[in-house]
Scaffold this active site. Structure first.
Site, PDB file in Angstrom:
ATOM      1  N   HIS A 186      66.056  48.094  23.481  1.00 39.46           N
ATOM      2  CA  HIS A 186      64.569  48.445  23.982  1.00 39.46           C
ATOM      3  C   HIS A 186      63.782  49.759  24.527  1.00 39.46           C
ATOM      4  O   HIS A 186      62.628  49.619  24.294  1.00 39.46           O
ATOM      5  CB  HIS A 186      64.754  48.449  25.771  1.00 39.46           C
ATOM      6  CG  HIS A 186      65.275  46.306  25.935  1.00 39.46           C
ATOM      7  ND1 HIS A 186      63.282  45.889  26.090  1.00 39.46           N
ATOM      8  CD2 HIS A 186      65.060  45.333  26.174  1.00 39.46           C
ATOM      9  CE1 HIS A 186      63.620  44.449  26.507  1.00 39.46           C
ATOM     10  NE2 HIS A 186      64.982  44.469  26.995  1.00 39.46           N
ATOM     11  N   HIS A 199      71.642  46.582  23.633  1.00 38.78           N
ATOM     12  CA  HIS A 199      70.746  45.641  23.724  1.00 38.78           C
ATOM     13  C   HIS A 199      69.294  46.987  24.482  1.00 38.78           C
ATOM     14  O   HIS A 199      68.217  46.588  23.874  1.00 38.78           O
ATOM     15  CB  HIS A 199      71.203  44.404  24.554  1.00 38.78           C
ATOM     16  CG  HIS A 199      69.616  43.360  25.107  1.00 38.78           C
ATOM     17  ND1 HIS A 199      69.920  42.435  24.409  1.00 38.78           N
ATOM     18  CD2 HIS A 199      68.222  44.055  25.346  1.00 38.78           C
ATOM     19  CE1 HIS A 199      68.440  42.125  25.172  1.00 38.78           C
ATOM     20  NE2 HIS A 199      67.798  42.509  25.415  1.00 38.78           N
ATOM     21  N   GLU A 200      70.020  47.296  25.754  1.00 39.98           N
ATOM     22  CA  GLU A 200      68.986  48.462  26.265  1.00 39.98           C
ATOM     23  C   GLU A 200      68.384  49.278  25.659  1.00 39.98           C
ATOM     24  O   GLU A 200      67.427  49.702  25.982  1.00 39.98           O
ATOM     25  CB  GLU A 200      69.605  48.621  27.922  1.00 39.98           C
ATOM     26  CG  GLU A 200      70.338  47.009  28.588  1.00 39.98           C
ATOM     27  CD  GLU A 200      68.891  46.091  29.314  1.00 39.98           C
ATOM     28  OE1 GLU A 200      68.096  46.628  29.214  1.00 39.98           O
ATOM     29  OE2 GLU A 200      69.099  44.830  29.118  1.00 39.98           O
ATOM     30  N   CYS A 235      67.451  37.872  27.171  1.00 44.02           N
ATOM     31  CA  CYS A 235      66.481  39.056  27.450  1.00 44.02           C
ATOM     32  C   CYS A 235      65.458  38.821  28.647  1.00 44.02           C
ATOM     33  O   CYS A 235      64.561  37.178  28.480  1.00 44.02           O
ATOM     34  CB  CYS A 235      65.440  39.445  26.114  1.00 44.02           C
ATOM     35  SG  CYS A 235      64.394  41.075  27.175  1.00 44.02           S
ATOM     36  N   LEU A 236      65.430  39.357  29.880  1.00 38.75           N
ATOM     37  CA  LEU A 236      63.904  38.929  31.174  1.00 38.75           C
ATOM     38  C   LEU A 236      62.923  38.887  30.270  1.00 38.75           C
ATOM     39  O   LEU A 236      62.128  37.967  30.929  1.00 38.75           O
ATOM     40  CB  LEU A 236      64.462  40.193  31.974  1.00 38.75           C
ATOM     41  CG  LEU A 236      65.802  40.212  32.503  1.00 38.75           C
ATOM     42  CD1 LEU A 236      65.391  40.875  34.098  1.00 38.75           C
ATOM     43  CD2 LEU A 236      66.324  38.468  32.917  1.00 38.75           C
ATOM     44  N   GLY A 277      71.136  44.239  32.457  1.00 40.83           N
ATOM     45  CA  GLY A 277      70.340  45.094  32.263  1.00 40.83           C
ATOM     46  C   GLY A 277      68.817  45.247  32.282  1.00 40.83           C
ATOM     47  O   GLY A 277      67.951  44.194  32.349  1.00 40.83           O
ATOM     48  N   GLN A 299      60.056  46.959  30.134  1.00 43.08           N
ATOM     49  CA  GLN A 299      60.453  45.657  30.718  1.00 43.08           C
ATOM     50  C   GLN A 299      59.698  46.015  32.539  1.00 43.08           C
ATOM     51  O   GLN A 299      58.894  44.673  33.139  1.00 43.08           O
ATOM     52  CB  GLN A 299      61.466  44.807  30.943  1.00 43.08           C
ATOM     53  CG  GLN A 299      61.765  45.296  29.887  1.00 43.08           C
ATOM     54  CD  GLN A 299      63.066  44.454  29.376  1.00 43.08           C
ATOM     55  OE1 GLN A 299      64.437  45.249  29.381  1.00 43.08           O
ATOM     56  NE2 GLN A 299      63.150  43.006  29.503  1.00 43.08           N
TER      57      GLN A 299
HETATM   58 NI    NI Z   1      65.946  43.225  27.125  1.00 41.39          NI
END
Ligand code: NI
Length: 182
Positions: A142, A138-139, A96-97, A44, A49
């Protein structure tokens, strides 16, 4: 085009995002987001991000080998609205990236209902559960300026403090390009 991924500590990850004007051509941006996510081996990626404070995220669970039912779960969510979250909480490890090399269990509701536009501005209202719901939650967080570490206990957060501070200064090993607030 592959974007560098914004790391924890950059204020863009905490900003409220703005709605995208209906009809905006998002094809190139969404293609780039998929490319960026794949390059980083993510499942995701949300617009903040890559430094864009807009209500957009992409998901791709099709590469998850141990997760059944992921066929077709590769899509973009434009101007999504979380309508409902239901069911029991269940815990699962998340990463998470934007917070590389940290994974912690997070409890989330098992089901949700969401309304969103796809990249062609068709409106959808759908229900998801299990791992698909978790990826979406999760996304979605963000684009609300929220990160999975916000769910951790104060003790857990204290234990991660120095790691997080390293990440915010770019002192972390990743296989993908990163961008951090100096
Ligand atoms: Ni994330």
């Amino acid at each position: 085009m592959i974007y560098p991924i914004v790391l924890y500590g950059d204020p863009v990850l905490r900003q409220p995002t703005t709605e995208i004007a209906h009809g905006t051509d998002l094809k190139e941006l969404i293609r780039d987001m998929f490319e960026t996510m794949e390059h980083a081996q993510g499942i995701g990626l949300a617009a903040p991000q890559i430094g864009k404070s807009i209500r957009l995220f992409v998901v791709d669970g099709t590469g998850l080998e141990d997760e059944p039912g992921m066929e077709g779960f590769r899509k973009a969510f434009v101007n999504p609205v979380m309508l409902e979250e239901l069911g029991n909480d269940w815990e699962c490890e998340e990463g998470c990236l934007s917070i590389p090399n940290i994974r912690e269990p997070v409890a989330r509701r098992e089901k949700l209902r969401i309304r969103y536009y796809d990249e062609d501005w068709n409106l959808h209202e759908e229900e998801y559960d299990g791992m698909k719901a978790r990826i979406i939650q999760h996304e979605y967080d963000h684009i609300e300026g929220k990160l999975f570490i916000d769910y951790l206990t104060p003790l857990k957060k204290r234990l991660l403090k120095s790691k997080l501070s390293d990440i915010s200064r770019g002192k972390v090993d990743t296989e993908y390009r990163i961008k951090y607030k100096v």
